[in-house]
Design an enzyme around this catalytic site. Structure first.
Site, mmCIF file in Angstrom:
data_model
loop_
_atom_site.group_PDB
_atom_site.id
_atom_site.type_symbol
_atom_site.label_atom_id
_atom_site.label_comp_id
_atom_site.label_asym_id
_atom_site.label_seq_id
_atom_site.Cartn_x
_atom_site.Cartn_y
_atom_site.Cartn_z
ATOM 1 N N ARG A 32 0.859 -1.177 0.000
ATOM 2 C CA ARG A 32 0.000 0.000 0.000
ATOM 3 C C ARG A 32 0.900 1.232 0.000
ATOM 4 O O ARG A 32 1.483 1.577 1.013
ATOM 5 C CB ARG A 32 -0.856 -0.051 1.276
ATOM 6 C CG ARG A 32 -2.004 0.897 1.329
ATOM 7 C CD ARG A 32 -2.518 0.961 2.761
ATOM 8 N NE ARG A 32 -1.615 1.745 3.575
ATOM 9 C CZ ARG A 32 -1.382 1.555 4.863
ATOM 10 N NH1 ARG A 32 -1.950 0.580 5.516
ATOM 11 N NH2 ARG A 32 -0.552 2.354 5.521
ATOM 12 N N TYR A 43 4.544 4.800 11.638
ATOM 13 C CA TYR A 43 4.801 3.376 11.876
ATOM 14 C C TYR A 43 5.649 2.692 10.812
ATOM 15 O O TYR A 43 6.003 1.534 10.961
ATOM 16 C CB TYR A 43 3.474 2.615 12.059
ATOM 17 C CG TYR A 43 2.460 2.788 10.928
ATOM 18 C CD1 TYR A 43 2.562 2.043 9.754
ATOM 19 C CD2 TYR A 43 1.412 3.701 11.045
ATOM 20 C CE1 TYR A 43 1.639 2.199 8.731
ATOM 21 C CE2 TYR A 43 0.482 3.865 10.026
ATOM 22 C CZ TYR A 43 0.594 3.115 8.874
ATOM 23 O OH TYR A 43 -0.320 3.278 7.861
ATOM 24 N N HIS A 92 -3.259 4.305 4.862
ATOM 25 C CA HIS A 92 -4.389 3.371 4.975
ATOM 26 C C HIS A 92 -5.659 4.046 4.475
ATOM 27 O O HIS A 92 -6.382 3.512 3.639
ATOM 28 C CB HIS A 92 -4.555 2.916 6.423
ATOM 29 C CG HIS A 92 -5.818 2.146 6.652
ATOM 30 N ND1 HIS A 92 -6.026 0.885 6.142
ATOM 31 C CD2 HIS A 92 -6.955 2.467 7.315
ATOM 32 C CE1 HIS A 92 -7.233 0.462 6.481
ATOM 33 N NE2 HIS A 92 -7.823 1.405 7.186
#
Ligand SMILES: Cc1ncc(C[n+]2csc(CCOP(=O)(O)OP(=O)(O)O)c2C)c(N)n1
Ligand SMILES: [Mg+2]
Lengths: 350, 371
Positions: free
Chosen positions: B267, B280, B271
């Protein structure tokens, strides 16, 4: 029994008043579990898209034997012994309904419905709405529920309120074999999801089933005993308890009317309000805990609809707001005729 | 989870078609494709990416409440979607914009979901069997499995004619692998030997949680434990994604039972538009995957086959036109009528929704012209 059963008229569609008048009557005496069985058999014979799914419902006939003989009669492609997974049962039933089938799922016991809660409340209940009406969800979920059978934890609960709170679901509960026979067929004929709550303590009690009769509308309540001073409303196994209480009250000189709710969502308020306009007093009884319950809903709504007829506040007699206790205490937990009579006295004292 | 020795790859990172034992099994599926098919693959990836960028812009400009980017996952989606045949049913999660595009869905429906005009957006029966997006992680895997059970009950698989036999493909992510519903779906699919492909897009993250938290083994290896053959494919390779999925769906439709495919991808975006991936994951990781961009890889391949600048320029123009059309129609999306809240709660008349619909109409009209 199957000879007489096959002569029954098909179920009337949901909401319609009556089926054609019977040409001959065929009254059979049978227990409630057998009446559900006969209704399932009739629905399966009428429509090849009707499927049964559940745990142990095949050769065993279900832990309560409600599906006994159906797999032998209709084969394993129409009576599916599923893997042991409630979310899986309901979730795959949704996919089968999308494909045009009419699945009837059996949840083995009330307390084991929660692994399927998301699929019932977030998926099944909302599927038609999300599709803006372009997909229908003719899925029935049968749930043996309630106490009085002395069973272990998770086997005696009354979880109706969780589902009654969810738009998109319909909830019904028969209290007699005749209603069980007809209502299961009407539930299967409904194009909406129907949760079919079977009062398991009544499974073995016999009653007349009018196999050639006709179905009352699925979502109608019914006066089962007439009276003039207090109205009692409840569903499932509680109907028997309310009738006992009414008998005892009559002996003490109080005339009690009893209404079998039959449908928990939607609720048919017509007979309830008409009764309260006559009696001025309403008591709602159920095995389920009372906090945020079907009983609370009825109390609130009848107060709005019949405020000027009420002589006393609507009272509720329910299971306590504690986990269903160990079986040795169930008779204390579950409302009995005495607890209902205590409420009758309180209501009359206003 | 990193690539394994068994990962199926047909196009190398620099767009060269692989030969040799590992590829041989799949090359016939590619050989069967014509020039137009290959160009269509490219076009679908490029237009979806441009759509994704446009929607992200619309979100930043306050026109959408949220956006869910698909950037980076186009090859896995376009390859697998083209592998599905007309009669197949596709059950997406919520990031499958390229799959929708391949099936010819008006993707303004996706915009409507994120702008807040609908919970649905299209009718699967009129959208080449592309079902609705599903936000509750993995719940659609059971609907897909039930649907595939229905195909089997109808006797519409294993007749021997791949143009008639039906199959189902269901999409989900690496995080979904931990959900009960996905595991129950695998159990039901194995029990009933459904004609179905489970298509996992392992994009390495479930919001901020790395795939290593979901699994200590490559995810495709899990399906064997359910009795379902699993295979891992380079999900940034559109040809491998196509070939492996076509093989899996055709096996399933022929009666061989369910198949599990793990497509390794990434990805590239956040998100959702509400996420901040810098909290992260490292930029180095991101750049490693940016370098494996599936569209660039496929463009290199098409150029070696002789496609010239004119074709790529045409596709770019088409993508621009598509984006501006989406922008225009997004801004034209009105507010749904309040009746819509009540109209389809049930299929059959219901006293509560009817009464509340009537009450609301009265209430609103009580304000007269002051509204
Ligand atoms: C049952 C459930 N829990 C939590 C969420 C919130 N949520 C949305 S997406 C997501 C991560 C999903 O990860 P993955 O399955 O890998 O799909 P991806 O988003 O990477 O495509 C989470 C936790 C949800 N939608 N549903
Ligand atoms: Mg993921």
């Amino acid at each position: 029994m199957s000879d007489t059963v096959t002569r029954a008229e098909p179920a009337a569609p949901t909401g319609s008043a009556t089926a054609p008048a019977p040409t001959e009557s065929a009254i059979a005496q049978m227990p409630l579990a057998k009446a559900v069985n006969a209704g399932l058999r009739q629905a399966m014979a009428n429509d090849p898209r009707v499927l049964l799914m559940g745990e142990d419902i095949g050769p065993l006939g279900g832990v309560f034997r409600v599906t006994e003989g159906l797999q032998a009669e209709f084969g394993p492609r129409r009576v599916l012994d599923t893997p042991l997974a409630e979310s899986g049962i309901v979730g795959t039933a949704i996919g089968l309904a999308m494909r045009g089938y009419r699945p009837v799922c059996e949840i083995q016991f009330d307390g084991f419905i929660f692994p399927g809660f998301d699929q019932i409340t977030s998926q099944l209940a909302k599927m038609t709405n999300r599709h803006e009406g372009q997909v229908q969800m003719p899925v029935v979920i049968r749930v043996p529920y309630g106490g009085h059978i002395g069973a272990v934890e998770h086997h005696q609960e009354s979880p109706e309120a969780y589902f009654a709170h969810t738009p998109g679901l319909r909830l019904v509960s028969p209290s007699t074999p005749n209603d069980a026979f007809w209502m299961i067929q009407e539930a299967i004929a409904s194009n909406d999801p129907v949760m079919f709550f079977e009062p398991k303590s009544r499974y073995w009690h016999k009653g007349p089933v009018d196999l050639s009769g006709s179905a009352a509308p699925l979502h109608s309540s019914r006066v089962v005993r007439t009276g003039t001073e207090v109205t009692l409303v409840g569903h499932g196994a509680m109907v028997t308890v309310m009738l006992q209480a009414a008998e005892l009250a009559a002996a003490e000189g109080t005339s009690v009317e009893v209404i079998d709710l039959r449908s928990l969502s939607p609720i048919d308020y017509g007979p309830i309000v008409a009764s309260v306009q006559k009696t001025g007093r309403l008591i709602v009884a159920s095995e389920a805990p009372g906090f945020v319950s079907v009983s609370s809903e009825i109390a609130a709504t009848v107060t709005e609809m019949a405020f000027y007829s009420l002589e006393a506040p609507v009272l509720r007699v329910t299971g306590f707001d504690a986990p269903f206790p160990a079986a040795k205490l169930e008779t204390v937990y579950l409302p009995d005729a005495d607890r209902i009579l205590e409420a009758v006295d309180r209501s009359m004292a206003y | 989870m990193a690539e394994t020795v068994e990962t199926v790859q047909l196009l190398s990172a620099d767009g060269v078609l692989q030969q040799g034992a590992a590829a041989d099994e799949y090359l016939p599926f590619i050989d069967a494709l014509g020039d137009d098919d290959l160009k269509r693959f490219h076009r679908d990836m490029v237009v979806t990416r441009r759509f994704d960028v446009e929607a992200a812009n619309l979100q930043r400009q306050g026109q959408l409440g949220l956006w869910v980017p698909s950037m980076g996952q186009e090859a896995a989606q376009v390859g697998s979607a083209h592998a599905a045949r007309d009669q197949d049913h596709l059950f997406p999660a919520y990031r499958e914009h390229a799959v929708a595009m391949v099936r010819g869905v008006d993707v303004l429906g996706i915009i409507g979901l994120l702008r807040g005009t609908t919970h649905g957006g299209w009718n699967p029966a009129e959208s080449k069997n592309f079902h609705l997006y599903t936000l509750v992680i993995a719940s659609q895997t059971l609907h897909a499995t039930g649907y595939a059970m229905g195909i089997a009950l109808d006797g519409l698989h294993a007749t021997g004619d791949p143009l008639v036999d039906e199959a189902v493909i269901v999409y989900f992510g690496d995080g979904s692998m931990s959900q009960g519903d996905l595991n129950e779906a695998l159990v039901f699919a194995a029990s009933y030997q459904t004609p179905q492909v489970f298509f996992l897009q392992n994009n390495h993250w479930a919001i901020s949680v790395p795939v290593s938290v979901q699994s200590r083994i490559p995810l495709y290896q899990r399906s064997a434990g359910f009795g379902i053959p699993g295979i891992q494919v380079d999900g940034n390779d559109v040809l491998a994604s196509f070939a492996v999925t076509r093989q899996g769906l055709d096996a399933a439709r022929a009666g061989a039972g369910p198949r599990f495919i793990e497509a390794l991808t990434y990805r590239i975006g956040a998100h959702t538009s509400s996420d901040d991936p810098t909290k992260y994951r490292t930029d180095a990781e991101l750049q490693r995957w940016v370098a494996k961009d599936p569209i660039i890889r496929f463009e290199k391949y098409l150029r070696t086959r002789g496609e010239g600048d004119a074709f790529f320029a045409d596709v770019a123009v088409e993508a621009e036109d598509f984006a501006s059309d989406i922008r225009r129609r997004t801004l034209e999306l009105g507010t749904p009528s309040t009746d819509k809240m009540f109209d389809h709660v049930y299929s059959e008349p219901h006293p509560v929704t009817s009464a509340q619909k009537a009450w609301l109409a009265d209430y609103e009209s009580s304000f007269g012209d002051d509204q």
